[in-house]
Scaffold this motif. Structure first.
Motif, PDB file in Angstrom:
ATOM      1  N   MET A  71      18.266  40.358  42.710  1.00 26.73           N
ATOM      2  CA  MET A  71      17.046  40.834  41.601  1.00 26.73           C
ATOM      3  C   MET A  71      16.429  42.154  41.984  1.00 26.73           C
ATOM      4  O   MET A  71      16.158  42.832  41.112  1.00 26.73           O
ATOM      5  CB  MET A  71      16.237  39.772  41.734  1.00 26.73           C
ATOM      6  CG  MET A  71      16.792  38.246  41.240  1.00 26.73           C
ATOM      7  SD  MET A  71      17.306  38.170  39.761  1.00 26.73           S
ATOM      8  CE  MET A  71      15.900  38.223  38.672  1.00 26.73           C
ATOM      9  N   ASN A  72      16.499  42.474  43.191  1.00 28.58           N
ATOM     10  CA  ASN A  72      16.125  43.762  43.756  1.00 28.58           C
ATOM     11  C   ASN A  72      16.652  45.053  43.409  1.00 28.58           C
ATOM     12  O   ASN A  72      16.347  45.794  42.711  1.00 28.58           O
ATOM     13  CB  ASN A  72      15.708  43.689  45.157  1.00 28.58           C
ATOM     14  CG  ASN A  72      14.764  44.926  45.650  1.00 28.58           C
ATOM     15  OD1 ASN A  72      13.600  45.254  45.020  1.00 28.58           O
ATOM     16  ND2 ASN A  72      14.964  45.439  46.742  1.00 28.58           N
ATOM     17  N   ALA A  73      18.123  44.807  43.385  1.00 28.69           N
ATOM     18  CA  ALA A  73      19.126  45.627  43.008  1.00 28.69           C
ATOM     19  C   ALA A  73      19.142  46.099  41.630  1.00 28.69           C
ATOM     20  O   ALA A  73      19.372  47.008  40.994  1.00 28.69           O
ATOM     21  CB  ALA A  73      20.533  45.213  43.443  1.00 28.69           C
ATOM     22  N   ARG A  74      18.830  44.989  40.639  1.00 27.44           N
ATOM     23  CA  ARG A  74      18.662  45.020  39.076  1.00 27.44           C
ATOM     24  C   ARG A  74      17.286  45.498  38.852  1.00 27.44           C
ATOM     25  O   ARG A  74      17.175  45.670  37.694  1.00 27.44           O
ATOM     26  CB  ARG A  74      18.932  43.750  38.800  1.00 27.44           C
ATOM     27  CG  ARG A  74      20.489  43.270  38.848  1.00 27.44           C
ATOM     28  CD  ARG A  74      20.700  42.048  38.435  1.00 27.44           C
ATOM     29  NE  ARG A  74      22.023  41.435  38.479  1.00 27.44           N
ATOM     30  CZ  ARG A  74      22.636  40.274  38.030  1.00 27.44           C
ATOM     31  NH1 ARG A  74      21.732  39.567  37.244  1.00 27.44           N
ATOM     32  NH2 ARG A  74      23.582  40.270  38.303  1.00 27.44           N
ATOM     33  N   ASP A  75      16.417  45.934  39.722  1.00 28.44           N
ATOM     34  CA  ASP A  75      15.195  46.224  39.489  1.00 28.44           C
ATOM     35  C   ASP A  75      14.592  45.209  38.527  1.00 28.44           C
ATOM     36  O   ASP A  75      13.643  45.447  37.395  1.00 28.44           O
ATOM     37  CB  ASP A  75      15.030  47.596  38.781  1.00 28.44           C
ATOM     38  CG  ASP A  75      15.322  48.482  39.600  1.00 28.44           C
ATOM     39  OD1 ASP A  75      14.970  48.610  40.851  1.00 28.44           O
ATOM     40  OD2 ASP A  75      16.113  49.706  39.396  1.00 28.44           O
ATOM     41  N   ALA A  76      14.698  43.978  38.929  1.00 34.10           N
ATOM     42  CA  ALA A  76      14.227  42.815  38.094  1.00 34.10           C
ATOM     43  C   ALA A  76      12.884  42.164  38.561  1.00 34.10           C
ATOM     44  O   ALA A  76      12.319  41.314  37.972  1.00 34.10           O
ATOM     45  CB  ALA A  76      15.323  41.686  37.855  1.00 34.10           C
ATOM     46  N   ILE A  77      12.376  42.832  39.746  1.00 33.22           N
ATOM     47  CA  ILE A  77      11.063  42.276  40.312  1.00 33.22           C
ATOM     48  C   ILE A  77      10.206  43.382  40.005  1.00 33.22           C
ATOM     49  O   ILE A  77      10.360  44.414  40.375  1.00 33.22           O
ATOM     50  CB  ILE A  77      11.289  42.376  41.658  1.00 33.22           C
ATOM     51  CG1 ILE A  77      12.362  41.169  42.441  1.00 33.22           C
ATOM     52  CG2 ILE A  77      10.065  41.589  42.503  1.00 33.22           C
ATOM     53  CD1 ILE A  77      12.813  41.140  43.466  1.00 33.22           C
ATOM     54  N   THR A  78       8.851  42.772  39.374  1.00 26.32           N
ATOM     55  CA  THR A  78       7.700  43.665  39.237  1.00 26.32           C
ATOM     56  C   THR A  78       7.063  44.211  40.671  1.00 26.32           C
ATOM     57  O   THR A  78       7.158  43.146  41.574  1.00 26.32           O
ATOM     58  CB  THR A  78       6.694  43.300  38.383  1.00 26.32           C
ATOM     59  OG1 THR A  78       6.200  42.140  38.663  1.00 26.32           O
ATOM     60  CG2 THR A  78       7.459  43.004  36.974  1.00 26.32           C
ATOM     61  N   GLU A  79       6.699  45.330  40.904  1.00 27.30           N
ATOM     62  CA  GLU A  79       5.862  45.615  41.934  1.00 27.30           C
ATOM     63  C   GLU A  79       4.777  44.737  42.324  1.00 27.30           C
ATOM     64  O   GLU A  79       4.709  44.372  43.678  1.00 27.30           O
ATOM     65  CB  GLU A  79       5.227  47.008  41.789  1.00 27.30           C
ATOM     66  CG  GLU A  79       4.691  47.664  42.984  1.00 27.30           C
ATOM     67  CD  GLU A  79       5.969  48.072  43.991  1.00 27.30           C
ATOM     68  OE1 GLU A  79       5.705  47.975  44.987  1.00 27.30           O
ATOM     69  OE2 GLU A  79       6.947  48.404  43.278  1.00 27.30           O
TER      70      GLU A  79
END
Length: 161
Positions: A71-79
């Motif tokens: 999920m982090n590699a896909r930028d699917a997690i908001t800050e």
């Protein structure tokens, strides 16, 4: 290996094994320690659980780390969601540690404390009591952390907290 199974993230699937086996190990280990009548009937099952429950917790932890990396590699997690995930990951790590300690103590209990008519080092005395108390403490810690970890994961998924 721990990332997905048939296109579904593996973590939500594997976590259920830890949610079932760790509490089962905790409760059965306490019964074995303090109710001698159940020892004869549960010795081998408890030995298997003492190995399987920590492995289930490890699989849940590794699959969670793989899911996070994906999920982090896909930028699917908001800050703003990182603290929630970090809390869940920390609790998962503590659950793994507690399950490993409980598994090791339970194996010691199974091999050192005999059921009636069984072969082991002792049946009575200070050793069974000391191991029983240690198993009870490790069981309480394992139950606490598996519940806290599951709760934080469920809240993260269903409410975003």
């Amino acid at each position: 290996m721990f990332e997905e199974f048939m296109g579904i993230p593996a973590h939500p699937l594997l976590v259920h094994a830890a949610v079932v086996f760790v509490p089962l190990l905790a409760l059965l280990a306490i019964a074995y320690a303090f109710v001698p009548a159940v020892r004869r009937h549960t010795r081998w099952v408890l030995g298997l659980l003492a190995v399987g429950a920590p492995l289930a917790a490890l699989a849940a932890k590794l699959s969670g780390d793989a899911f996070f990396a994906r999920m982090n590699a896909r930028d699917a997690i908001t800050e703003g969601f990182y603290p929630t995930i970090d809390n869940h990951r920390d609790l998962g790590t503590l659950t793994l540690y507690a399950a490993v300690v409980l598994g090791l103590l339970t194996l010691a209990l199974v091999f050192l404390v005999a059921p009636a008519g069984g072969t082991a080092v002792v049946r009575t005395g200070a050793l069974p009591i000391a191991l029983g108390v240690l198993v009870a403490v490790a069981s309480a810690a394992s139950l606490y952390y598996v519940i806290r970890t599951g709760d934080s994961g469920a809240k993260a998924v269903w409410t975003g907290q």
